[in-house]
Design an enzyme around this catalytic site. Structure first.
Site, PDB file in Angstrom:
ATOM      1  N   LYS A 202       0.844  -1.205   0.000  1.00 35.51           N
ATOM      2  CA  LYS A 202       0.000   0.000   0.000  1.00 35.51           C
ATOM      3  C   LYS A 202       0.874   1.249   0.000  1.00 35.51           C
ATOM      4  O   LYS A 202       0.603   2.217  -0.707  1.00 35.51           O
ATOM      5  CB  LYS A 202      -0.938  -0.005   1.215  1.00 35.51           C
ATOM      6  CG  LYS A 202      -2.107  -0.959   1.026  1.00 35.51           C
ATOM      7  CD  LYS A 202      -2.871  -1.219   2.291  1.00 35.51           C
ATOM      8  CE  LYS A 202      -3.881  -2.353   2.062  1.00 35.51           C
ATOM      9  NZ  LYS A 202      -4.501  -2.848   3.276  1.00 35.51           N
TER      10      LYS A 202
ATOM     11  N   GLN B 224      -4.711  -1.744   9.507  1.00 35.24           N
ATOM     12  CA  GLN B 224      -4.552  -3.053   8.857  1.00 35.24           C
ATOM     13  C   GLN B 224      -5.176  -4.143   9.733  1.00 35.24           C
ATOM     14  O   GLN B 224      -4.804  -4.302  10.898  1.00 35.24           O
ATOM     15  CB  GLN B 224      -3.054  -3.325   8.615  1.00 35.24           C
ATOM     16  CG  GLN B 224      -2.783  -4.588   7.837  1.00 35.24           C
ATOM     17  CD  GLN B 224      -3.364  -4.576   6.421  1.00 35.24           C
ATOM     18  OE1 GLN B 224      -3.263  -3.588   5.701  1.00 35.24           O
ATOM     19  NE2 GLN B 224      -4.014  -5.660   6.023  1.00 35.24           N
TER      20      GLN B 224
ATOM     21  N   ASP C  16     -11.252   3.211   4.128  1.00 31.22           N
ATOM     22  CA  ASP C  16     -11.596   1.795   3.976  1.00 31.22           C
ATOM     23  C   ASP C  16     -13.107   1.616   3.831  1.00 31.22           C
ATOM     24  O   ASP C  16     -13.574   0.564   3.408  1.00 31.22           O
ATOM     25  CB  ASP C  16     -11.134   1.025   5.229  1.00 31.22           C
ATOM     26  CG  ASP C  16      -9.913   0.158   4.923  1.00 31.22           C
ATOM     27  OD1 ASP C  16      -9.687  -0.122   3.736  1.00 31.22           O
ATOM     28  OD2 ASP C  16      -9.207  -0.221   5.868  1.00 31.22           O
TER      29      ASP C  16
END
Ligand code: NAP
Length: 381
Positions: free
Chosen positions: A144, A188, A211
């Site tokens: 990422k 994460q 997200d």
């Protein structure tokens, strides 16, 4: 207005503009609003206007000879104007190439970021929080960050050990929440055992929830007449693939296998919002095969390797395989290979179009994360 106040600057702009136009055979990249004043909003408007120019070019007729899995025209991130890609096919179903599409989206984001920075504005910033030492999570986070770097997005990171307390993780999230250079925050997952994921995620403010996991975002996705700030990246990637490959959705029947908050449920809502009649299949569904066999679009996101077989697929249907599973394979150096939730070799003989694993939905998830971060930056001003 600008011409009178700053004739030299205006002349220079005109010359550069002519150069740009002849060089790129496009329109003027930046609009004349550059001269009106130099406040942030005007500059931001300028960055937006450069996006619209890219739109305009995206709508131009495609160049002759394009096709066969090649991107045909540049465009920016607007669903209705998204680049149409022809699926490639050797035998059986056409292949929906997620790697190619993700590359295109990443280029589009990079272009938009460079339009921002070249007008003197701050680039988007993404903060990624990693807790613990899981190797797969560390690899995802590294990928990422690399993707951000390539797109010109500034990445911030905090790595906490397995022994960190929940409060320490929440404090790290809050520090990013208060940082004006951070537009998006990603925690994460999974978090170490014993940590309350919901409590940590709820520390991410909704305007930085790139997200799209905030229940408010999901709620807005499910509520007619409202739009979420962010859509979960994998679900958004599935829809983007269908749309860029011109798979008809409105009026079609879709089956989504899986109902997780991050993939199955938002994908089902997106398909329904796009006009499909959607059935969600889960572990308690009595006849999953019959539901899928009736669908024009099947999205498989159940985490069961190759569960969706060839005889579950209606001839000509579009199949989006979200699954990523390791399957033992002694012929491979590493002893396994990646397979999806669909039995690819069987399904491709029946389907009209299908995503491979790897190289299908996987690359789209990071691409959509970059897009969400850019959207957050645009909104922050
Ligand atoms: P998850 O949270 O484990 O959810 C799995 C869903 O599938 C659940 O709703 C479950 O039903 C359903 N399910 C399980 N077994 C089933 C069965 N035998 N028949 C019908 N439904 C069944 O998984 P997830 O996070 O959504 O991920 C799904 C898959 O996508 C995994 O393979 C994962 O690795 C992959 N994934 C890929 C990406 C990417 O970037 N490509 C991103 C995220 C996930 P219940 O609700 O009834 O338990």
């Amino acid at each position: 207005k600008g011409w009178r106040r700053r004739p030299l600057a205006a002349a220079a702009h005109l010359i550069l503009g002519i150069f740009w136009k002849s060089h790129r055979r496009g329109r003027f990249f930046f609009s004349a609003c550059f001269f009106e004043d130099s406040n942030r909003n005007t500059k931001l408007h300028m960055a937006h206007s450069s996006q619209f120019q890219l739109h305009a070019r995206a709508r131009a007729p495609p160049p002759r000879g394009g096709g066969g899995g090649q991107l045909q025209r540049p465009c920016l991130l607007h669903r209705r104007n998204a680049t149409r890609i022809r699926a490639s096919s050797s035998s059986g179903a056409s292949i929906i190439d997620g790697k190619l599409t993700a590359g295109q989206i990443r280029q589009e984001v990079a272009l938009a970021v460079s339009a921002l920075t070249s007008s003197g504005l701050r680039p988007p910033g993404l903060a990624v929080l990693l807790v613990g030492e899981r190797k797969d999570s560390a690899t995802y986070v590294r990928n990422k960050k690399l993707a951000c770097e390539e797109a010109g997005i500034v990445s911030f990171g905090t790595d906490l050990p397995d022994t960190a307390t929940q409060q320490q993780v929440i404090d790290a999230v809050k520090a990013f929440a208060d940082d004006p250079n951070v537009d998006g925050i990603l925690v994460q997952l999974p978090l170490p055992d014993g940590m309350d994921e919901r409590a940590v995620l709820s520390a991410v403010p909704i305007e930085k929830d790139v997200d799209g996991f905030d229940p408010l975002n999901l709620g807005m996705l499910a509520t007619r007449g409202t739009e979420p700030l962010f859509v979960p990246c994998t679900a958004a990637g599935c829809l983007e693939l269908l749309q860029r490959y011109d798979v008809p959705i409105r009026g079609k029947v879709a089956a989504v296998v899986g109902r997780s908050n991050i993939v199955g449920t938002p994908t089902a809502m997106l398909l329904q919002n796009a006009g499909a009649t959607v059935t969600v299949v889960h572990s308690q569904t009595p006849d999953a095969k019959a539901v899928c066999a009736n669908a024009d679009i099947v999205v498989a996101a159940c985490g069961v390797p190759e569960m969706v077989r060839g005889d579950w697929i209606k001839p000509g249907a579009a199949v989006i395989d979200v699954g990523i599973n390791a399957k033992d394979d002694p012929t491979k150096k590493r002893g396994y290979r990646l397979v999806g939730d669909v039995a690819f070799d069987e399904a491709k003989e029946v389907a009209g179009a299908i995503t491979p694993v790897p190289g299908g939905v996987g690359p789209m998830t990071i691409a959509m994360l970059l897009k969400n971060t850019l959207d957050a930056r645009m909104r922050s001003s």
